[in-house]
Design a protein around this motif. Structure first.
Motif, PDB file in Angstrom:
ATOM      1  N   TRP A  47       0.891  -1.236   0.093  1.00 21.91           N
ATOM      2  CA  TRP A  47      -0.070  -0.012  -0.235  1.00 21.91           C
ATOM      3  C   TRP A  47       0.922   1.199   0.129  1.00 21.91           C
ATOM      4  CZ3 TRP A  47      -4.189  -1.277  -2.043  1.00 21.91           C
ATOM      5  CH2 TRP A  47      -4.724  -2.776  -1.805  1.00 21.91           C
ATOM      6  N   ARG A  56      -6.545   0.928  -5.295  1.00 28.13           N
ATOM      7  CA  ARG A  56      -7.608   0.713  -4.093  1.00 28.13           C
ATOM      8  C   ARG A  56      -7.583  -0.815  -3.707  1.00 28.13           C
ATOM      9  NH1 ARG A  56     -11.063  -2.570  -6.781  1.00 28.13           N
ATOM     10  NH2 ARG A  56     -11.342  -1.884  -8.999  1.00 28.13           N
ATOM     11  N   LEU A  64     -10.386  -6.625   5.153  1.00 24.23           N
ATOM     12  CA  LEU A  64      -9.099  -6.270   5.160  1.00 24.23           C
ATOM     13  C   LEU A  64      -8.405  -5.595   6.132  1.00 24.23           C
ATOM     14  CD1 LEU A  64      -6.707  -6.650   3.035  1.00 24.23           C
ATOM     15  CD2 LEU A  64      -7.335  -4.507   1.843  1.00 24.23           C
ATOM     16  N   VAL A 106      16.379  -8.527   4.851  1.00 25.66           N
ATOM     17  CA  VAL A 106      16.981 -10.056   5.291  1.00 25.66           C
ATOM     18  C   VAL A 106      17.273 -10.823   4.300  1.00 25.66           C
ATOM     19  CG1 VAL A 106      16.106 -12.113   6.503  1.00 25.66           C
ATOM     20  CG2 VAL A 106      15.384  -9.826   7.416  1.00 25.66           C
ATOM     21  N   TYR A 147       9.514  -7.088  -5.065  1.00 23.90           N
ATOM     22  CA  TYR A 147       9.221  -5.584  -5.170  1.00 23.90           C
ATOM     23  C   TYR A 147      10.123  -4.813  -6.339  1.00 23.90           C
ATOM     24  CZ  TYR A 147       6.253  -5.067  -1.155  1.00 23.90           C
ATOM     25  OH  TYR A 147       5.119  -5.076  -0.453  1.00 23.90           O
ATOM     26  N   SER A 393     -10.275 -11.918   2.038  1.00 26.89           N
ATOM     27  CA  SER A 393      -9.177 -10.515   2.170  1.00 26.89           C
ATOM     28  C   SER A 393      -7.989 -11.305   3.044  1.00 26.89           C
ATOM     29  CB  SER A 393      -9.786  -9.649   3.309  1.00 26.89           C
ATOM     30  OG  SER A 393     -10.371  -8.547   2.372  1.00 26.89           O
TER      31      SER A 393
HETATM   32  C1  LIG Z   1      -2.256  -3.690  -6.307  1.00 25.23           C
HETATM   33  C2  LIG Z   1      -2.495  -4.848  -5.079  1.00 25.23           C
HETATM   34  C3  LIG Z   1      -3.655  -4.973  -4.546  1.00 25.23           C
HETATM   35  C4  LIG Z   1      -4.185  -5.527  -3.893  1.00 25.23           C
HETATM   36  N1  LIG Z   1      -5.565  -5.637  -3.112  1.00 25.23           N
HETATM   37  C5  LIG Z   1      -5.940  -6.576  -2.408  1.00 25.23           C
HETATM   38  C6  LIG Z   1      -7.151  -6.525  -1.694  1.00 25.23           C
HETATM   39  O1  LIG Z   1      -8.078  -5.548  -1.993  1.00 25.23           O
HETATM   40  N2  LIG Z   1      -7.321  -7.303  -0.869  1.00 25.23           N
HETATM   41  C7  LIG Z   1      -6.537  -8.336  -0.391  1.00 25.23           C
HETATM   42  O2  LIG Z   1      -6.856  -9.102   0.652  1.00 25.23           O
HETATM   43  N3  LIG Z   1      -5.390  -8.179  -0.759  1.00 25.23           N
HETATM   44  C8  LIG Z   1      -4.902  -7.517  -1.782  1.00 25.23           C
HETATM   45  N4  LIG Z   1      -3.751  -7.595  -2.206  1.00 25.23           N
HETATM   46  C9  LIG Z   1      -2.699  -8.412  -1.699  1.00 25.23           C
HETATM   47  C10 LIG Z   1      -1.947  -7.733  -0.662  1.00 25.23           C
HETATM   48  O3  LIG Z   1      -0.560  -7.782  -1.045  1.00 25.23           O
HETATM   49  C11 LIG Z   1      -2.245  -7.945   0.796  1.00 25.23           C
HETATM   50  O4  LIG Z   1      -3.485  -7.514   1.017  1.00 25.23           O
HETATM   51  C12 LIG Z   1      -1.414  -7.163   1.645  1.00 25.23           C
HETATM   52  O5  LIG Z   1      -0.846  -6.032   1.430  1.00 25.23           O
HETATM   53  C13 LIG Z   1      -0.098  -8.064   1.900  1.00 25.23           C
HETATM   54  O6  LIG Z   1       0.534  -7.599   3.075  1.00 25.23           O
HETATM   55  P1  LIG Z   1       1.767  -8.174   3.765  1.00 25.23           P
HETATM   56  O7  LIG Z   1       2.240  -7.203   4.729  1.00 25.23           O
HETATM   57  O8  LIG Z   1       1.691  -9.640   3.762  1.00 25.23           O
HETATM   58  O9  LIG Z   1       2.808  -7.854   2.017  1.00 25.23           O
HETATM   59  P2  LIG Z   1       3.409  -6.702   1.449  1.00 25.23           P
HETATM   60  O10 LIG Z   1       2.285  -5.863   1.580  1.00 25.23           O
HETATM   61  O11 LIG Z   1       4.044  -7.237   0.097  1.00 25.23           O
HETATM   62  O12 LIG Z   1       4.527  -6.169   2.473  1.00 25.23           O
HETATM   63  C14 LIG Z   1       5.718  -6.956   2.654  1.00 25.23           C
HETATM   64  C15 LIG Z   1       6.739  -5.930   3.083  1.00 25.23           C
HETATM   65  O13 LIG Z   1       7.832  -7.061   3.511  1.00 25.23           O
HETATM   66  C16 LIG Z   1       9.125  -6.265   3.050  1.00 25.23           C
HETATM   67  N5  LIG Z   1      10.115  -7.462   2.626  1.00 25.23           N
HETATM   68  C17 LIG Z   1       9.988  -8.315   1.761  1.00 25.23           C
HETATM   69  N6  LIG Z   1      10.914  -8.910   1.529  1.00 25.23           N
HETATM   70  C18 LIG Z   1      11.836  -8.722   2.734  1.00 25.23           C
HETATM   71  C19 LIG Z   1      13.253  -8.814   3.310  1.00 25.23           C
HETATM   72  N7  LIG Z   1      13.635 -10.165   2.745  1.00 25.23           N
HETATM   73  N8  LIG Z   1      13.677  -8.276   4.298  1.00 25.23           N
HETATM   74  C20 LIG Z   1      13.056  -7.315   4.760  1.00 25.23           C
HETATM   75  N9  LIG Z   1      11.898  -6.812   4.436  1.00 25.23           N
HETATM   76  C21 LIG Z   1      11.135  -7.549   3.310  1.00 25.23           C
HETATM   77  C22 LIG Z   1       8.555  -5.466   2.037  1.00 25.23           C
HETATM   78  O14 LIG Z   1       9.471  -4.425   1.694  1.00 25.23           O
HETATM   79  C23 LIG Z   1       7.119  -5.163   2.393  1.00 25.23           C
HETATM   80  O15 LIG Z   1       7.235  -3.784   3.134  1.00 25.23           O
HETATM   81  C24 LIG Z   1      -3.202  -6.560  -3.237  1.00 25.23           C
HETATM   82  C25 LIG Z   1      -1.895  -6.722  -3.848  1.00 25.23           C
HETATM   83  C26 LIG Z   1      -1.623  -5.985  -4.686  1.00 25.23           C
HETATM   84  C27 LIG Z   1      -0.191  -6.103  -5.244  1.00 25.23           C
END
Ligand SMILES: Cc1cc2nc3c(=O)[nH]c(=O)nc-3n(C[C@H](O)[C@H](O)[C@H](O)COP(=O)(O)OP(=O)(O)OC[C@H]3O[C@@H](n4cnc5c(N)ncnc54)[C@H](O)[C@@H]3O)c2cc1C
Length: 495
Positions: A47, A56, A64, A106, A147, A393
């Motif tokens: 996000w 969005r 979510l 990491v 990323y 979600s």
């Molecule tokens: C455009 C888009 C829209 C989406 N919309 C929805 C939605 O409406 N509903 C839904 O349920 N899901 C949605 N998703 C899936 C979405 O990714 C998840 O909702 C949620 O944001 C995932 O959160 P997260 O923290 O698990 O992963 P991420 O948001 O990917 O965050 C991972 C974090 O880990 C960090 N990271 C990664 N590898 C390392 C490492 N080796 N060392 C240190 N830091 C690291 C990254 O920099 C990042 O900050 C969407 C995905 C995308 C791409």
């Protein structure tokens, strides 16, 4: 190399999941020390990264959002900046922000059974320094995709194009799309979000898809939530609407799997009702696959259909023969003139944030492991990963995983043990971890862990069932072994 600190729990990633995991620790295991290592310089993950026009959610914020912190914005389908702000505020409110070490990528984590500790190696992306920490439990919340680079298929002739080609994952700040002719290549969630948003100012937007996707209109505001908010406090409204949405989404998914022909007919009829008379719904909105073989796309208040109705956007279903100097030539011979081409062609899946894991000196091949309860890996001690649902979600599962980690930590303390190691299923009946047929899944699924044929190794993609399993179910079952420090893991068969 910097000196080594030790924390009880190390969380990788400060996105929605990592911040949530830290809040759960704070709420349920306040005595545990923890740190969050984040590769980027900001909170929010997805996000914060995605900045394309119209960004969005495509699922509602009542599911979510976190279970413990109500979403109070009137918009249930929310824009990216509002979600980013919600994650940041949550981190601030729960005192998580000061535990985040930014610019720490990491790269490697080594488990040592004699000390029952992970040694985690991180590379500082700001100073270039290598940093080492130890922890007793490692929780990866690194998302599921690369990323640095989105997925772009080979586009023949792309180097001849005189306009700009952009990928939504790296939207340029200086791109002024007003008055431009734009071709958006793709048919997934990003394409259906971008098209109506760009169409507000562009001369025209064409969504160019090889094959259609199911698209469903949903209200951007939840009317039940609006009505309940008039009579109940927010704390009471949030769980009620959350469960209403969970049950509706579960029913929608189950109906799609059991009566696909009926659901196809309903989706087709709903799309036809929002499109101009005589529109070729079958060509552009009727996929060959069944609903939920791939993710269904949600459009708030039918904005995509409205853009088509107003003539601001159109859909072309065809294949690209070549990109030319001035646009795209299709296999049918049709030419699409373009000033800008947007490749909304998806993500590159990535397991565990590209971190190499070793257990007692042996590298772990994620593809040779089996997921336990969709959150731990066979043969990998004191380790959890957060991967959300594909049909609901993400945060619903992220909350359950974080709660389960807290339960495991409390169980270890209570029983005087230090180590929890999942085991592979004894029957060896293994399946891909994601059962969607979308291209981005098929491209990478062989490199991901697998799942078993039954619980606790099978992912049912069913939140009510997982609530029973993970919030209230037994911690000690045939899929897991608890032990004391000093027991080598080498003997554990991974898959
Ligand atoms: C455009 C888009 C829209 C989406 N919309 C929805 C939605 O409406 N509903 C839904 O349920 N899901 C949605 N998703 C899936 C979405 O990714 C998840 O909702 C949620 O944001 C995932 O959160 P997260 O923290 O698990 O992963 P991420 O948001 O990917 O965050 C991972 C974090 O880990 C960090 N990271 C990664 N590898 C390392 C490492 N080796 N060392 C240190 N830091 C690291 C990254 O920099 C990042 O900050 C969407 C995905 C995308 C791409």
């Amino acid at each position: 190399m910097a000196t080594t600190d030790h924390v009880d729990v190390l969380i990788v990633g400060a996105g929605l999941s990592g911040v949530g995991a830290a809040c759960h620790l704070r709420r349920n295991c306040p005595e545990k020390t923890y740190a969050v290592l984040e590769a980027r310089g900001a909170i929010g993950g997805t996000w914060d990264l995605f900045r394309y026009p119209g960004i969005r959610s495509d699922s509602d914020m009542f599911t979510l959002g976190y279970s413990f912190r109500p979403w109070t914005n009137p918009k249930a389908i929310a824009d990216g900046p509002a979600i980013r702000e919600y994650v940041r505020e949550t981190a601030r409110e729960y005192g998580v922000t000061e535990h985040i070490r930014f610019h720490h990528r990491v790269v490697r984590a080594e488990w040592d059974s004699t000390t029952a500790r992970w040694t985690v190696h991180a590379h500082r992306t700001d100073t270039g320094e290598d940093v080492r920490l130890t922890c007793s439990f490692l929780h990866t919340c690194a998302g599921y995709y690369r990323y640095d680079e989105g997925y772009t298929p080979d586009l023949p002739g792309a180097d001849r194009f005189t306009g700009r080609i952009v990928h939504p994952q790296h939207w340029p700040d200086d791109l002024d799309h007003a008055g431009k002719r734009i071709v958006v290549i793709g048919s997934g969630a990003t394409a259906v979000t971008l098209v109506p948003a760009l169409a507000e100012q562009a001369a025209h937007v064409t969504m160019l898809q090889r094959s259609p996707t199911y698209v469903m209109a949903l209200p951007s505001r939840d009317v039940v939530a609006g009505a309940l908010r008039r009579v109940l406090p927010e704390r009471a409204v949030y769980p009620l609407v959350r469960w209403k949405n969970v049950l509706l989404a579960t029913a929608n998914f189950q109906l799609s799997r059991r009566a696909p022909t009926l659901v196809k007919r309903l989706l087709r009829r709903a799309a036809r009702g929002r499109l101009p008379v005589g529109y070729d719904v079958d060509r552009h909105f009727s996929p060959r696959y069944d609903p939920w073989d791939q993710r269904l796309c949600v459009v708030p208040d039918g904005d995509l259909f409205a853009a088509i109705r107003r003539g601001r956007a159109s859909i072309v279903t065809d294949t690209i023969e070549t990109v030319t100097e001035t646009g795209v030539r299709l296999a049918s011979g049709e030419q699409l003139a373009a000033d800008v081409i947007v490749t909304a062609t998806g993500l590159n899946l990535l397991a565990l944030g590209d971190t190499v894991l070793t257990v007692d000196g042996e590298d772990v091949d994620p593809a040779a492991t089996v997921a336990y309860k969709g959150m731990m890996l066979s043969g990998v001690p004191n380790f959890a990963m957060t991967i959300g649902y594909t049909n609901a979600s993400w945060t619903l599962k992220a909350d359950l995983v974080a709660t389960y980690v807290c339960r495991l930590l409390a169980h270890l303390d209570r029983t005087g043990q230090q180590v929890v190691t999942p085991l592979p299923p004894p029957d060896g009946d293994l399946h891909p971890i994601i059962d969607l047929t979308a291209g981005y899944v098929l491209r990478s699924v062989d490199a991901l862990p697998r799942q078993g044929a039954r619980a606790p190794w099978r992912l049912y993609q069913n939140y009510p069932r997982d609530v029973l399993l993970m919030r209230y179910g037994r911690l000690t079952d045939q899929g897991v072994r608890f032990s004391r420090a000093g027991t080598p893991e080498r003997s554990t068969v991974r898959a």
